[in-house]
Design a protein around this motif. Structure first.
Motif, PDB file in Angstrom:
ATOM      1  N   SER A  42      14.331  -9.182  -4.349  1.00  0.00           N
ATOM      2  CA  SER A  42      14.937  -8.670  -3.119  1.00  0.00           C
ATOM      3  C   SER A  42      15.371  -7.216  -3.272  1.00  0.00           C
ATOM      4  O   SER A  42      15.221  -6.411  -2.349  1.00  0.00           O
ATOM      5  N   LEU A  43      15.895  -6.880  -4.460  1.00  0.00           N
ATOM      6  CA  LEU A  43      16.348  -5.510  -4.697  1.00  0.00           C
ATOM      7  C   LEU A  43      15.178  -4.541  -4.690  1.00  0.00           C
ATOM      8  O   LEU A  43      15.250  -3.463  -4.087  1.00  0.00           O
ATOM      9  N   TYR A  44      14.089  -4.911  -5.357  1.00  0.00           N
ATOM     10  CA  TYR A  44      12.902  -4.047  -5.354  1.00  0.00           C
ATOM     11  C   TYR A  44      12.339  -3.892  -3.939  1.00  0.00           C
ATOM     12  O   TYR A  44      11.984  -2.780  -3.504  1.00  0.00           O
ATOM     13  N   MET A  45      12.255  -4.992  -3.211  1.00  0.00           N
ATOM     14  CA  MET A  45      11.712  -4.940  -1.857  1.00  0.00           C
ATOM     15  C   MET A  45      12.605  -4.128  -0.925  1.00  0.00           C
ATOM     16  O   MET A  45      12.119  -3.379  -0.069  1.00  0.00           O
ATOM     17  N   THR A  46      13.919  -4.258  -1.087  1.00  0.00           N
ATOM     18  CA  THR A  46      14.845  -3.457  -0.285  1.00  0.00           C
ATOM     19  C   THR A  46      14.723  -1.979  -0.612  1.00  0.00           C
ATOM     20  O   THR A  46      14.752  -1.123   0.287  1.00  0.00           O
ATOM     21  N   ALA A  47      14.573  -1.665  -1.896  1.00  0.00           N
ATOM     22  CA  ALA A  47      14.413  -0.267  -2.317  1.00  0.00           C
ATOM     23  C   ALA A  47      13.132   0.331  -1.750  1.00  0.00           C
ATOM     24  O   ALA A  47      13.116   1.481  -1.281  1.00  0.00           O
ATOM     25  N   MET A  48      12.044  -0.441  -1.769  1.00  0.00           N
ATOM     26  CA  MET A  48      10.785   0.048  -1.196  1.00  0.00           C
ATOM     27  C   MET A  48      10.922   0.275   0.298  1.00  0.00           C
ATOM     28  O   MET A  48      10.410   1.275   0.839  1.00  0.00           O
ATOM     29  N   ALA A  49      11.613  -0.629   0.997  1.00  0.00           N
ATOM     30  CA  ALA A  49      11.827  -0.460   2.437  1.00  0.00           C
ATOM     31  C   ALA A  49      12.694   0.762   2.722  1.00  0.00           C
ATOM     32  O   ALA A  49      12.447   1.498   3.691  1.00  0.00           O
ATOM     33  N   ALA A  50      13.712   0.988   1.891  1.00  0.00           N
ATOM     34  CA  ALA A  50      14.573   2.163   2.067  1.00  0.00           C
ATOM     35  C   ALA A  50      13.786   3.456   1.846  1.00  0.00           C
ATOM     36  O   ALA A  50      13.947   4.426   2.606  1.00  0.00           O
ATOM     37  N   ALA A  51      12.940   3.478   0.816  1.00  0.00           N
ATOM     38  CA  ALA A  51      12.102   4.654   0.570  1.00  0.00           C
ATOM     39  C   ALA A  51      11.139   4.889   1.722  1.00  0.00           C
ATOM     40  O   ALA A  51      10.938   6.030   2.168  1.00  0.00           O
ATOM     41  N   ASP A  52      10.549   3.816   2.231  1.00  0.00           N
ATOM     42  CA  ASP A  52       9.632   3.942   3.381  1.00  0.00           C
ATOM     43  C   ASP A  52      10.370   4.427   4.624  1.00  0.00           C
ATOM     44  O   ASP A  52       9.816   5.197   5.423  1.00  0.00           O
ATOM     45  N   LEU A  53      11.608   3.992   4.798  1.00  0.00           N
ATOM     46  CA  LEU A  53      12.415   4.456   5.931  1.00  0.00           C
ATOM     47  C   LEU A  53      12.673   5.961   5.819  1.00  0.00           C
ATOM     48  O   LEU A  53      12.591   6.694   6.819  1.00  0.00           O
ATOM     49  N   LEU A  54      12.977   6.428   4.606  1.00  0.00           N
ATOM     50  CA  LEU A  54      13.181   7.861   4.393  1.00  0.00           C
ATOM     51  C   LEU A  54      11.900   8.645   4.660  1.00  0.00           C
ATOM     52  O   LEU A  54      11.942   9.752   5.197  1.00  0.00           O
ATOM     53  N   VAL A  55      10.765   8.067   4.287  1.00  0.00           N
ATOM     54  CA  VAL A  55       9.482   8.705   4.585  1.00  0.00           C
ATOM     55  C   VAL A  55       9.312   8.863   6.093  1.00  0.00           C
ATOM     56  O   VAL A  55       8.892   9.920   6.584  1.00  0.00           O
ATOM     57  N   MET A  56       9.644   7.807   6.833  1.00  0.00           N
ATOM     58  CA  MET A  56       9.523   7.860   8.292  1.00  0.00           C
ATOM     59  C   MET A  56      10.449   8.926   8.884  1.00  0.00           C
ATOM     60  O   MET A  56      10.062   9.665   9.802  1.00  0.00           O
ATOM     61  N   ILE A  57      11.664   9.022   8.361  1.00  0.00           N
ATOM     62  CA  ILE A  57      12.651   9.947   8.927  1.00  0.00           C
ATOM     63  C   ILE A  57      12.328  11.390   8.582  1.00  0.00           C
ATOM     64  O   ILE A  57      12.240  12.261   9.469  1.00  0.00           O
ATOM     65  N   PHE A  58      12.166  11.682   7.301  1.00  0.00           N
ATOM     66  CA  PHE A  58      12.011  13.073   6.863  1.00  0.00           C
ATOM     67  C   PHE A  58      10.562  13.555   6.948  1.00  0.00           C
ATOM     68  O   PHE A  58      10.287  14.616   7.509  1.00  0.00           O
ATOM     69  N   ASN A  59       9.642  12.781   6.379  1.00  0.00           N
ATOM     70  CA  ASN A  59       8.254  13.236   6.310  1.00  0.00           C
ATOM     71  C   ASN A  59       7.546  13.172   7.655  1.00  0.00           C
ATOM     72  O   ASN A  59       6.722  14.039   7.959  1.00  0.00           O
ATOM     73  N   VAL A  60       7.847  12.125   8.437  1.00  0.00           N
ATOM     74  CA  VAL A  60       7.140  11.941   9.704  1.00  0.00           C
ATOM     75  C   VAL A  60       7.910  12.557  10.867  1.00  0.00           C
ATOM     76  O   VAL A  60       7.412  13.449  11.557  1.00  0.00           O
ATOM     77  N   ILE A  61       9.146  12.076  11.115  1.00  0.00           N
ATOM     78  CA  ILE A  61       9.887  12.518  12.300  1.00  0.00           C
ATOM     79  C   ILE A  61      10.292  13.985  12.198  1.00  0.00           C
ATOM     80  O   ILE A  61      10.013  14.789  13.111  1.00  0.00           O
ATOM     81  N   ILE A  62      10.968  14.356  11.109  1.00  0.00           N
ATOM     82  CA  ILE A  62      11.480  15.729  11.004  1.00  0.00           C
ATOM     83  C   ILE A  62      10.359  16.731  10.771  1.00  0.00           C
ATOM     84  O   ILE A  62      10.268  17.745  11.477  1.00  0.00           O
ATOM     85  N   TYR A  63       9.488  16.449   9.791  1.00  0.00           N
ATOM     86  CA  TYR A  63       8.475  17.446   9.431  1.00  0.00           C
ATOM     87  C   TYR A  63       7.247  17.391  10.326  1.00  0.00           C
ATOM     88  O   TYR A  63       6.768  18.425  10.795  1.00  0.00           O
ATOM     89  N   ARG A  64       6.739  16.183  10.604  1.00  0.00           N
ATOM     90  CA  ARG A  64       5.477  16.064  11.331  1.00  0.00           C
ATOM     91  C   ARG A  64       5.639  16.087  12.847  1.00  0.00           C
ATOM     92  O   ARG A  64       4.687  16.430  13.554  1.00  0.00           O
ATOM     93  N   VAL A  65       6.815  15.725  13.348  1.00  0.00           N
ATOM     94  CA  VAL A  65       7.007  15.663  14.796  1.00  0.00           C
ATOM     95  C   VAL A  65       7.905  16.803  15.275  1.00  0.00           C
ATOM     96  O   VAL A  65       7.470  17.680  16.040  1.00  0.00           O
TER      97      VAL A  65
END
Length: 334
Positions: A42-65
């Motif tokens: 659960s901890l590994y899966m939560t960490a992966m989801a948190a990293a993916d969420l950061l990707v969505m926020i910073f890499n996609v929304i802020i930088y790409r949009v």
């Protein structure tokens, strides 16, 4: 080229619209601990989801949009732009190496029974994830020096361009090769290696299990093999989708050593730009896939999703009933 840009204008907002809620829901569900998963997984899966969420926020929304559609916003200041461009690869590295860490943990759990009790624990997972996070942060610091202002207006630096001085220097060339190995070669090789060793172990164990059960037919069910199959399905789903979505980006990265199109210096007609952008679109798509993999492979996770989806409707029905009660109260004779 215009076609690529037009696709991106639609692709990234839609991706963010799906990716952010999906990862938020995954984090919320896994944090409740009702999915019949060990605390370590659960901890590994939560960490992966948190990293993916950061990707969505910073890499996609802020930088790409936002940065693309609002080029004159505060995000275009060179200091802010450099911060984003140095933060984005660090977040991507987190997503990559959290997946590698999860794959290795499942390899240990399935193939190394003696080491399993010591390594596959919540404490070890916490230590591993913390070390990976710190290493990824410091490993991407050189990106701060890899960009220069695009233009200077009234003594204010705007925009970011890749620094020719940095990338043509011996240190810059060495760092580019290091990134191509660290982000492309090494994670792919490790995930493939761990999965191949896991498959080999499964085949050997299954043959031995079938032979043993052939002599002892009184065993009606094999709970150990069922649990192992669930773990294997989850492992191969996560690592397989990662390899598939990252394949184009990795091939592009290995051939061009460009982590982003910011280093093409605005030349949208180059094959490097097209390859890198195509790889990025698929790469970012992998940050949305784990939620669907969990739903497809984990029965309890699906049940929790249903509960989460019902909550808004339950709240709406509760509010409607309260309003109806108030109307009846006010309309009834005193």
């Amino acid at each position: 080229m215009i076609t690529v840009l037009q696709i991106e204008n639609v692709y990234y907002p839609v991706l963010a619209a799906f990716g952010v809620p999906a990862n938020l829901m995954t984090i919320a569900i896994l944090s409740r601990g009702n999915c019949d998963l060990s605390k370590c997984i659960s901890l590994y899966m939560t960490a992966m989801a948190a990293a993916d969420l950061l990707v969505m926020i910073f890499n996609v929304i802020i930088y790409r949009v936002i940065s693309f559609h609002f080029p004159s916003s505060f995000l275009s200041y060179t200091a802010v732009c450099k911060f984003i461009l140095s933060l984005n690869p660090a977040i991507l590295d987190l997503s990559v190496w959290f997946t590698v860490s999860f794959t290795f943990d499942r390899f240990v759990a399935i193939c190394c029974q003696k080491f399993k009790t010591k390594y596959s624990t919540q404490k070890t997972a916490t230590v591993v994830l913390t070390i990976v996070s710190v290493v990824m942060y410091f490993e991407n610091i050189p990106f701060w020096f890899a960009y220069e202002p695009e233009r200077i207006i009234n003594n204010i630096s705007w925009g970011c361009l890749s620094s020719v001085v940095f990338y043509s220097s011996p240190a810059g060339v060495a760092y580019s090769w290091f990134k191509s190995i660290f982000v492309a070669w090494l994670p792919f090789c490790l995930i493939l290696l761990f999965n191949c060793l896991t498959i080999r172990r499964i085949i050997v164990a299954s043959r031995a299990r079938r032979a043993l059960r052939g002599h002892h037919r009184e065993n009606q069910s094999d709970l150990e093999m069922k649990n192992r199959r669930k773990s294997i399905t989850l492992l191969f789903g996560v690592s397989g989708s990662f390899l598939l979505f990252w394949l184009t980006a990795v091939v592009s990265f290995l051939t061009t050593r460009l982590p982003s199109t910011a280093q093409t210096r605005g030349d949208f007609a180059t094959p490097e730009y097209i390859a890198t952008e195509t790889g990025c679109m698929l790469m970012y798509l992998s940050s949305c896939s784990n939620t669907f993999i969990y739903a497809a492979t984990q029965t309890k996770f699906r049940e929790e999703i249903k509960k989460v989806m019902i909550i808004p409707w339950t709240l709406i029905l509760t509010l409607v009933k309260k309003k109806e009660k108030k109307k009846k109260t006010f309309s009834s004779p005193s």
